[in-house]
Design an enzyme around this catalytic site. Structure first.
Site, mmCIF file in Angstrom:
data_model
loop_
_atom_site.group_PDB
_atom_site.id
_atom_site.type_symbol
_atom_site.label_atom_id
_atom_site.label_comp_id
_atom_site.label_asym_id
_atom_site.label_seq_id
_atom_site.Cartn_x
_atom_site.Cartn_y
_atom_site.Cartn_z
ATOM 1 N N ARG A 62 0.813 -1.220 0.000
ATOM 2 C CA ARG A 62 0.000 0.000 0.000
ATOM 3 C C ARG A 62 0.852 1.278 0.000
ATOM 4 O O ARG A 62 0.544 2.259 -0.673
ATOM 5 C CB ARG A 62 -0.917 -0.026 1.228
ATOM 6 C CG ARG A 62 -2.049 0.958 1.139
ATOM 7 C CD ARG A 62 -2.947 0.838 2.331
ATOM 8 N NE ARG A 62 -3.755 -0.376 2.293
ATOM 9 C CZ ARG A 62 -4.527 -0.785 3.285
ATOM 10 N NH1 ARG A 62 -4.632 -0.086 4.381
ATOM 11 N NH2 ARG A 62 -5.239 -1.887 3.164
ATOM 12 N N ARG A 88 -9.454 0.257 -4.008
ATOM 13 C CA ARG A 88 -8.494 -0.150 -2.982
ATOM 14 C C ARG A 88 -8.417 0.916 -1.889
ATOM 15 O O ARG A 88 -8.597 2.099 -2.160
ATOM 16 C CB ARG A 88 -7.096 -0.328 -3.596
ATOM 17 C CG ARG A 88 -6.990 -1.561 -4.464
ATOM 18 C CD ARG A 88 -7.031 -2.843 -3.630
ATOM 19 N NE ARG A 88 -7.017 -4.042 -4.444
ATOM 20 C CZ ARG A 88 -8.104 -4.651 -4.929
ATOM 21 N NH1 ARG A 88 -9.299 -4.155 -4.710
ATOM 22 N NH2 ARG A 88 -7.999 -5.750 -5.653
ATOM 23 N N HIS A 106 -19.363 7.570 -4.578
ATOM 24 C CA HIS A 106 -19.804 6.322 -3.942
ATOM 25 C C HIS A 106 -21.292 6.132 -4.231
ATOM 26 O O HIS A 106 -22.072 7.088 -4.119
ATOM 27 C CB HIS A 106 -19.550 6.390 -2.434
ATOM 28 C CG HIS A 106 -19.949 5.132 -1.722
ATOM 29 N ND1 HIS A 106 -19.214 3.970 -1.811
ATOM 30 C CD2 HIS A 106 -21.012 4.840 -0.932
ATOM 31 C CE1 HIS A 106 -19.801 3.023 -1.098
ATOM 32 N NE2 HIS A 106 -20.899 3.514 -0.559
HETATM 33 C C1 GAR Z 1 -19.318 3.281 -9.430
HETATM 34 O O1 GAR Z 1 -20.638 2.871 -9.199
HETATM 35 C C2 GAR Z 1 -18.749 3.975 -8.209
HETATM 36 O O2 GAR Z 1 -19.708 4.769 -7.536
HETATM 37 C C3 GAR Z 1 -18.328 2.803 -7.365
HETATM 38 O O3 GAR Z 1 -17.752 1.911 -8.293
HETATM 39 C C4 GAR Z 1 -18.378 2.082 -9.561
HETATM 40 C C5 GAR Z 1 -17.303 2.313 -10.575
HETATM 41 O O4 GAR Z 1 -17.838 2.320 -11.867
HETATM 42 N N1 GAR Z 1 -17.396 3.194 -6.343
HETATM 43 C C6 GAR Z 1 -17.393 2.688 -5.113
HETATM 44 O O5 GAR Z 1 -18.141 1.814 -4.742
HETATM 45 C C7 GAR Z 1 -16.363 3.299 -4.181
HETATM 46 N N2 GAR Z 1 -16.615 2.938 -2.832
HETATM 47 P P1 GAR Z 1 -16.995 2.898 -13.083
HETATM 48 O O6 GAR Z 1 -15.631 2.197 -13.071
HETATM 49 O O7 GAR Z 1 -17.793 2.538 -14.294
HETATM 50 O O8 GAR Z 1 -16.854 4.393 -12.913
#
Ligand code: GAR
Length: 219
Positions: A62, A88, A106
């Site tokens: 990390r 991550r 999020h």
């Molecule tokens: C999205 O829905 C984003 O909100 C979520 O991952 C997805 C990524 O989609 N993020 C999380 O859950 C962060 N905690 P993408 O790669 O198509 O943008």
């Protein structure tokens, strides 16, 4: 122009939304660098298609990832880091170094349903409204001052896929909006909240609670 560094791990549809927003005349930000921790992330192809600088930093240790990402972002003259499906947990010192200069999206109405599978958590809880949040990043996962939220209804026949798709459509509108507000210098952090200068909920249907009622739009 505010210079963005976008961190991805996968599909990159939010990266695509930022690419398209930055291509609009008058948008006050540009993407200086796309960083992926996975060489096979489909989102990297979007960066290539848009002729953006991109780099892959495989996530091993990390702290090593943090050092390499920090150097790459600073080297590209990045002002604001945008986590866009970056899955991550980041090094605490990295988060501190970019305090109030790093945002995340999020797929829930934070502070509800932090962590993985937020949409599944929302369905399990039986909430009637779900949505997404753009917030400044703090070291505890999916916490930090909220900049903007988008709300969608949960339908009785929703499953994880249909709800996720409805939220994602709002994510693609919300992230560019939040970045625009920051790039225009309108977002101030006050404790664990933000104050947005000149915020007009009515300007953004389905992108925030109005003073009197919750604005939602079927998408
Ligand atoms: C999205 O829905 C984003 O909100 C979520 O991952 C997805 C990524 O989609 N993020 C999380 O859950 C962060 N905690 P993408 O790669 O198509 O943008």
């Amino acid at each position: 122009m505010m210079r963005l560094g976008v961190l991805i791990s996968g599909r990159g549809s939010n990266l695509q939304a930022l690419i398209e927003a930055c291509a609009e005349p008058g948008f006050p930000a540009e993407i200086a660098l796309v960083v992926s921790n996975r060489g096979e992330a489909p989102g990297l192809a979007r960066a290539t298609a848009a002729k953006l600088a991109r780099t892959v930093i495989p996530l091993g240790d990390r702290r090593e990832f943090a050092a390499a990402a920090d150097a790459a972002l600073r080297g590209a003259g990045v002002d604001l880091v945008c986590l866009a499906g970056f899955m991550r947990i980041l090094d605490v010192d990295f988060v501190e170094a970019w305090r109030d200069r790093m945002v995340n999206i999020h797929p829930s109405l934070l502070p509800a349903f932090r962590g993985l599978h937020a949409q599944r958590q929302a369905l399990a809880a039986g909430v009637r409204f779900a949505g997404c949040t753009v917030h400044f990043v703090r070291s505890e996962i999916d916490t930090g001052p909220i900049i903007a939220q988008g709300v969608v209804p949960v339908r009785p026949d929703d499953d994880e896929d249909t709800l996720s798709a409805r939220i994602l459509a709002v994510e693609h509108r919300l992230y560019p909006l939040a970045v625009r507000l920051i790039a225009e210098g309108r977002v101030r952090v006050v404790g664990n909240r933000t104050v947005v200068e000149g915020w007009q909920p009515a300007d953004f249907a389905c992108l925030g609670p109005s003073p009197d009622f919750l604005v939602t739009t079927p998408l």
